[in-house]
Motif scaffolding. Structure first.
Motif, PDB file in Angstrom:
ATOM      1  N   TYR A  21      35.335  42.934  27.427  1.00 39.38           N
ATOM      2  CA  TYR A  21      34.589  43.925  28.210  1.00 39.38           C
ATOM      3  C   TYR A  21      33.554  43.277  29.117  1.00 39.38           C
ATOM      4  CZ  TYR A  21      30.469  43.464  25.197  1.00 39.38           C
ATOM      5  OH  TYR A  21      29.366  42.993  24.549  1.00 39.38           O
ATOM      6  N   ILE A  22      33.008  42.127  28.713  1.00 43.00           N
ATOM      7  CA  ILE A  22      32.023  41.449  29.555  1.00 43.00           C
ATOM      8  C   ILE A  22      32.695  40.917  30.820  1.00 43.00           C
ATOM      9  CG2 ILE A  22      30.431  39.509  29.707  1.00 43.00           C
ATOM     10  CD1 ILE A  22      29.969  39.763  26.716  1.00 43.00           C
ATOM     11  N   GLU A  23      33.851  40.287  30.654  1.00 45.77           N
ATOM     12  CA  GLU A  23      34.585  39.769  31.802  1.00 45.77           C
ATOM     13  C   GLU A  23      35.014  40.897  32.733  1.00 45.77           C
ATOM     14  OE1 GLU A  23      36.812  35.811  30.096  1.00 45.77           O
ATOM     15  OE2 GLU A  23      37.462  37.765  29.365  1.00 45.77           O
ATOM     16  N   ILE A  24      35.466  42.007  32.165  1.00 41.36           N
ATOM     17  CA  ILE A  24      35.867  43.154  32.981  1.00 41.36           C
ATOM     18  C   ILE A  24      34.682  43.700  33.752  1.00 41.36           C
ATOM     19  CG2 ILE A  24      36.709  45.538  32.887  1.00 41.36           C
ATOM     20  CD1 ILE A  24      38.409  44.698  30.467  1.00 41.36           C
ATOM     21  N   SER A  25      33.524  43.798  33.098  1.00 39.53           N
ATOM     22  CA  SER A  25      32.318  44.306  33.746  1.00 39.53           C
ATOM     23  C   SER A  25      31.911  43.409  34.916  1.00 39.53           C
ATOM     24  CB  SER A  25      31.167  44.404  32.740  1.00 39.53           C
ATOM     25  OG  SER A  25      31.488  45.289  31.689  1.00 39.53           O
ATOM     26  N   ILE A  26      31.935  42.107  34.699  1.00 42.86           N
ATOM     27  CA  ILE A  26      31.560  41.172  35.766  1.00 42.86           C
ATOM     28  C   ILE A  26      32.572  41.226  36.902  1.00 42.86           C
ATOM     29  CG2 ILE A  26      31.291  38.722  36.330  1.00 42.86           C
ATOM     30  CD1 ILE A  26      30.085  38.324  33.572  1.00 42.86           C
ATOM     31  N   LEU A  27      33.860  41.343  36.579  1.00 41.53           N
ATOM     32  CA  LEU A  27      34.890  41.445  37.608  1.00 41.53           C
ATOM     33  C   LEU A  27      34.688  42.700  38.455  1.00 41.53           C
ATOM     34  CD1 LEU A  27      37.477  40.343  38.866  1.00 41.53           C
ATOM     35  CD2 LEU A  27      38.773  41.616  37.151  1.00 41.53           C
ATOM     36  N   ILE A  28      34.332  43.807  37.813  1.00 43.78           N
ATOM     37  CA  ILE A  28      34.072  45.052  38.546  1.00 43.78           C
ATOM     38  C   ILE A  28      32.889  44.878  39.488  1.00 43.78           C
ATOM     39  CG2 ILE A  28      33.266  47.438  38.294  1.00 43.78           C
ATOM     40  CD1 ILE A  28      34.942  47.587  35.715  1.00 43.78           C
ATOM     41  N   LYS A  77      31.207  30.267  30.800  1.00 42.13           N
ATOM     42  CA  LYS A  77      31.945  30.024  32.048  1.00 42.13           C
ATOM     43  C   LYS A  77      32.939  31.150  32.347  1.00 42.13           C
ATOM     44  CE  LYS A  77      31.523  24.992  31.904  1.00 42.13           C
ATOM     45  NZ  LYS A  77      30.531  24.950  32.970  1.00 42.13           N
ATOM     46  N   ILE A  78      32.456  32.380  32.251  1.00 50.60           N
ATOM     47  CA  ILE A  78      33.318  33.541  32.490  1.00 50.60           C
ATOM     48  C   ILE A  78      33.672  33.655  33.970  1.00 50.60           C
ATOM     49  CG2 ILE A  78      33.362  36.075  32.486  1.00 50.60           C
ATOM     50  CD1 ILE A  78      31.848  36.015  29.887  1.00 50.60           C
ATOM     51  N   LEU A  79      34.963  33.657  34.251  1.00 48.92           N
ATOM     52  CA  LEU A  79      35.517  33.803  35.603  1.00 48.92           C
ATOM     53  C   LEU A  79      35.135  32.674  36.552  1.00 48.92           C
ATOM     54  CD1 LEU A  79      35.038  37.661  36.156  1.00 48.92           C
ATOM     55  CD2 LEU A  79      37.037  36.451  35.290  1.00 48.92           C
ATOM     56  N   HIS A  80      34.652  31.534  35.997  1.00 50.75           N
ATOM     57  CA  HIS A  80      34.464  30.380  36.888  1.00 50.75           C
ATOM     58  C   HIS A  80      34.936  29.079  36.247  1.00 50.75           C
ATOM     59  CE1 HIS A  80      30.497  29.245  34.925  1.00 50.75           C
ATOM     60  NE2 HIS A  80      30.530  30.530  34.637  1.00 50.75           N
ATOM     61  N   ASN A  81      35.702  29.185  35.154  1.00 51.98           N
ATOM     62  CA  ASN A  81      36.412  28.060  34.547  1.00 51.98           C
ATOM     63  C   ASN A  81      35.537  26.817  34.412  1.00 51.98           C
ATOM     64  OD1 ASN A  81      38.703  29.710  34.372  1.00 51.98           O
ATOM     65  ND2 ASN A  81      39.366  29.146  36.432  1.00 51.98           N
ATOM     66  N   HIS A  82      35.945  25.699  35.048  1.00 52.13           N
ATOM     67  CA  HIS A  82      35.228  24.449  34.878  1.00 52.13           C
ATOM     68  C   HIS A  82      34.045  24.301  35.822  1.00 52.13           C
ATOM     69  CE1 HIS A  82      38.347  23.835  37.950  1.00 52.13           C
ATOM     70  NE2 HIS A  82      37.535  22.944  38.490  1.00 52.13           N
ATOM     71  N   PHE A  83      33.801  25.288  36.709  1.00 46.39           N
ATOM     72  CA  PHE A  83      32.668  25.197  37.623  1.00 46.39           C
ATOM     73  C   PHE A  83      31.363  25.412  36.862  1.00 46.39           C
ATOM     74  CE2 PHE A  83      36.104  26.041  40.558  1.00 46.39           C
ATOM     75  CZ  PHE A  83      35.793  25.234  41.652  1.00 46.39           C
ATOM     76  N   LEU A  84      30.294  24.797  37.345  1.00 48.12           N
ATOM     77  CA  LEU A  84      29.010  24.841  36.658  1.00 48.12           C
ATOM     78  C   LEU A  84      28.371  26.222  36.699  1.00 48.12           C
ATOM     79  CD1 LEU A  84      26.960  23.009  35.156  1.00 48.12           C
ATOM     80  CD2 LEU A  84      25.844  22.628  37.368  1.00 48.12           C
TER      81      LEU A  84
END
Length: 210
Positions: A21-28, A77-84
């Protein structure tokens, strides 16, 4: 080489799992603020587009530097993978607030202050919410007062810059009279500020006396 392949495999598995739900919220948030940025840029792609680029670039640079130094971090690192840093969120949310403020802030500074006051309080509230998750973490060198100050500096500076770049006919300032007692902007401003101050008191109480 084996460790590198193992890391890559783990990242691919992580990307394939269902979003929480956190990832979905940030994506929205990313989608809606991205669309909001496009709306403002379409009004005048040269002026609002330039402000978007400046805001997105500066926000990412500042966020990267502060994260690299160790003021705060993004452990999951939600929705930004290996990026800082969460560059997608930073590249949409902060520029959207910048363009929104430049487009709708009242003409007179006496009314601009409560306008941005409400925005800053909502922004800091968002940080507090993120701090309650594993998405965003303050390190000992950084606290909410630092964030509060940075929010003010950022958007007041962009208000000054926007006043130089965006002409009056491309702005739609809220009538300052609406911030007077009993008007709709006065009511909205007080609801935001009073409720966020109350929640800040609760947060401090929970943090200090836990």
């Amino acid at each position: 080489m084996f460790n590198q392949r193992l890391t890559t495999a783990k990242e691919e598995i992580e990307m394939m799992r269902p979003m929480n739900y956190i990832e979905i919220s940030i994506l929205i948030i990313i989608i809606f603020t991205g669309l909001g940025c496009l709306y403002f840029i379409r009004l005048d792609w040269k002026r609002y587009g330039a402000l978007y680029i400046i805001s997105a670039f500066s926000s990412n640079v500042v966020c990267y530097i502060f994260t690299f130094i160790g003021f705060y971090s993004f452990p999951d690192k939600i929705l930004h993978n290996h990026f800082l840093i969460p560059y997608k969120l930073v590249s949409t949310l902060f520029p959207f607030i910048t363009l929104f403020g430049i487009r709708y802030s009242p003409k007179q500074w006496i009314w601009k202050i409560p306008f941005y006051w409400a925005i800053v309080h909502l922004g800091v509230l968002g940080e507090v919410i993120l701090k309650s998750t594993t998405v965003f973490t303050f390190e000992p060198e950084w606290d909410l007062w630092d964030s509060y100050t940075l929010w003010w500096l950022n958007y007041l500076l962009f208000e000054l810059l926007g006043g130089k770049i965006v002409p009056e006919h491309l702005r739609k300032p809220i009538n300052g009279e609406f911030f007077r007692y009993g008007k709709w902007a006065w009511i909205v401003f007080h609801i935001i500020v009073i409720s966020t101050i109350f929640l800040a008191g609760v947060y401090v109480g929970v943090t200090v006396f836990k």
